[in-house]
Design a protein around this motif. Structure first.
Motif, PDB file in Angstrom:
ATOM      1  N   ARG A   1       1.007  -1.279   0.210  1.00  0.00           N
ATOM      2  CA  ARG A   1      -0.014   0.313  -0.136  1.00  0.00           C
ATOM      3  C   ARG A   1       1.235   1.106  -0.002  1.00  0.00           C
ATOM      4  NH1 ARG A   1      -3.313   2.815   4.032  1.00  0.00           N
ATOM      5  NH2 ARG A   1      -4.635   4.366   3.191  1.00  0.00           N
TER       6      ARG A   1
ATOM      7  N   ARG B   1      -6.440  -1.982  -5.693  1.00  0.00           N
ATOM      8  CA  ARG B   1      -7.761  -0.767  -5.277  1.00  0.00           C
ATOM      9  C   ARG B   1      -6.091   0.376  -5.738  1.00  0.00           C
ATOM     10  NH1 ARG B   1      -7.686  -1.984  -0.355  1.00  0.00           N
ATOM     11  NH2 ARG B   1      -6.589  -0.323   1.089  1.00  0.00           N
ATOM     12  N   THR B   2      -6.994   1.699  -6.375  1.00  0.00           N
ATOM     13  CA  THR B   2      -6.033   2.976  -6.315  1.00  0.00           C
ATOM     14  C   THR B   2      -7.441   3.284  -6.262  1.00  0.00           C
ATOM     15  OG1 THR B   2      -5.233   3.843  -8.001  1.00  0.00           O
ATOM     16  CG2 THR B   2      -6.885   2.613  -8.954  1.00  0.00           C
TER      17      THR B   2
ATOM     18  N   GLU C   1     -13.568   3.302  -3.699  1.00  0.00           N
ATOM     19  CA  GLU C   1     -12.920   2.848  -4.969  1.00  0.00           C
ATOM     20  C   GLU C   1     -12.062   2.069  -3.414  1.00  0.00           C
ATOM     21  OE1 GLU C   1     -10.869   4.514  -8.383  1.00  0.00           O
ATOM     22  OE2 GLU C   1     -10.749   5.775  -6.843  1.00  0.00           O
ATOM     23  N   SER C   2     -12.049   2.691  -2.347  1.00  0.00           N
ATOM     24  CA  SER C   2     -11.435   1.599  -1.523  1.00  0.00           C
ATOM     25  C   SER C   2     -12.133   0.488  -0.849  1.00  0.00           C
ATOM     26  CB  SER C   2     -11.077   2.243  -0.199  1.00  0.00           C
ATOM     27  OG  SER C   2     -12.391   2.680   0.750  1.00  0.00           O
ATOM     28  N   THR C   3     -13.672  -0.322  -1.053  1.00  0.00           N
ATOM     29  CA  THR C   3     -14.276  -0.520  -1.388  1.00  0.00           C
ATOM     30  C   THR C   3     -14.615  -1.886  -2.052  1.00  0.00           C
ATOM     31  OG1 THR C   3     -16.550   0.325  -0.778  1.00  0.00           O
ATOM     32  CG2 THR C   3     -15.261   0.090   0.993  1.00  0.00           C
ATOM     33  N   THR C   4     -13.952  -1.925  -3.230  1.00  0.00           N
ATOM     34  CA  THR C   4     -14.297  -2.089  -4.647  1.00  0.00           C
ATOM     35  C   THR C   4     -13.585  -3.361  -4.684  1.00  0.00           C
ATOM     36  OG1 THR C   4     -14.967   0.066  -6.256  1.00  0.00           O
ATOM     37  CG2 THR C   4     -14.702  -1.616  -7.130  1.00  0.00           C
TER      38      THR C   4
ATOM     39  N   SER D   1     -11.458  -6.405  -7.008  1.00  0.00           N
ATOM     40  CA  SER D   1     -10.123  -6.226  -8.145  1.00  0.00           C
ATOM     41  C   SER D   1     -10.811  -7.065  -8.758  1.00  0.00           C
ATOM     42  CB  SER D   1      -8.827  -6.446  -7.929  1.00  0.00           C
ATOM     43  OG  SER D   1      -8.983  -8.101  -7.412  1.00  0.00           O
TER      44      SER D   1
ATOM     45  N   GLN E   1     -13.519  -7.016   2.210  1.00  0.00           N
ATOM     46  CA  GLN E   1     -13.181  -5.231   1.584  1.00  0.00           C
ATOM     47  C   GLN E   1     -14.797  -5.576   1.485  1.00  0.00           C
ATOM     48  OE1 GLN E   1     -10.852  -4.067   1.378  1.00  0.00           O
ATOM     49  NE2 GLN E   1     -11.144  -3.005  -0.333  1.00  0.00           N
TER      50      GLN E   1
END
Length: 250
Positions: free
Chosen positions: A133, A163-164, A177-180, A182, A230
């Motif tokens: 990270r 994630r990004t 995006e932090s809980t999406t 990959s 996540q």
């Protein structure tokens, strides 16, 4: 501020610590501190596991000249020292200091080249999976960083973007995006549901599911665990969900 989270999955024989952790599945290593300049790198790592695992991890750190994040597959001539800062029955704290040679390259140094100064690093190492990270200002060239990392890694490891996006503001909403998940995590989770992995009793075990997806079992386990993490965090922090924690019985 922005963050990048990605994982490297090392092939056997490419990273001594990854090989050691693969032999001791219950062991984990996480960074407590990691700093890099153009010429050197130093870090403090916290390892947990059985006494045998910790002894093997210490040996891997101390006997591999290019371990400290160098992406070389052979001794690149770097100078590294590792010292034990603390030890008990199930934990080990290690300090590593690394001076680069002209041919050395590493994740932190590639990040310095392409993402700029003021970077923060956090790492987790379990089995052959090495999760990074990186917190950065957002002014660098993320695409160039990943291109350079892919070239440096070569055939020794598989890269997986987790994630990004923007980091969450203190006290603010969790960044979407932090809980999406990959693409790899979503594929693993969908396959697990479709093939009955979460049924009770299970209709397929981890080995069969991994074979169906054509990935190592350790990779499948890692992707499912990260996907579950996540989703759990997203569920708990979802402020749009009704709060039932104080609902009493009639």
């Amino acid at each position: 501020m922005r963050e990048l989270v990605f994982a490297l999955e090392y092939d056997p024989g490419c990273n001594a610590v990854a090989d050691t952790l693969a032999e001791h599945p219950g062991a984990r290593i996480r960074s407590l501190s990691l700093h890099a300049t153009d010429e050197r790198l130093w870090r403090v790592d916290h390892a947990s596991g059985s006494a045998d695992a910790l002894a093997a991890i210490e040996t891997a750190f101390k006997s591999t000249d290019y371990y400290a994040d160098c992406l070389a597959t052979d001794d690149c001539g770097a100078t590294q020292t590792t010292d034990v800062l603390d030890r008990d029955d199930d934990t080990l704290v290690l300090y590593s200091y690394w001076e680069r040679s002209p041919v050395c390259v590493s994740v932190p140094h590639l990040a310095l080249d392409h993402l700029g100064d003021g970077l923060l690093f956090d790492t987790r190492h379990e089995g052959r999976h090495y999760t990074w990270r990186i917190i950065h200002s957002g002014t660098g060239n993320v695409a160039a960083f990943f291109d350079a990392l892919e070239t440096a890694v070569g055939d020794c490891a598989e890269m997986e973007m987790l994630r990004t996006g923007a980091t969450a503001e203190p006290g603010g909403d969790v960044d979407h995006e932090s809980t999406t998940l990959s693409a790899e995590q979503e594929a693993a989770l969908r396959a697990a549901v479709e093939h009955g992995y979460y049924e009770n009793p299970r209709e397929v075990d981890g080995g069969e599911l991994a074979e169906h997806l054509d990935v190592p079992r350790s990779t499948l386990t890692y992707r499912l665990r990260r996907a579950e993490e996540q989703l759990a965090k997203g569920y708990v922090t979802d402020e749009t969900r009704p709060d039932t924690s104080h609902t009493g019985r009639p």
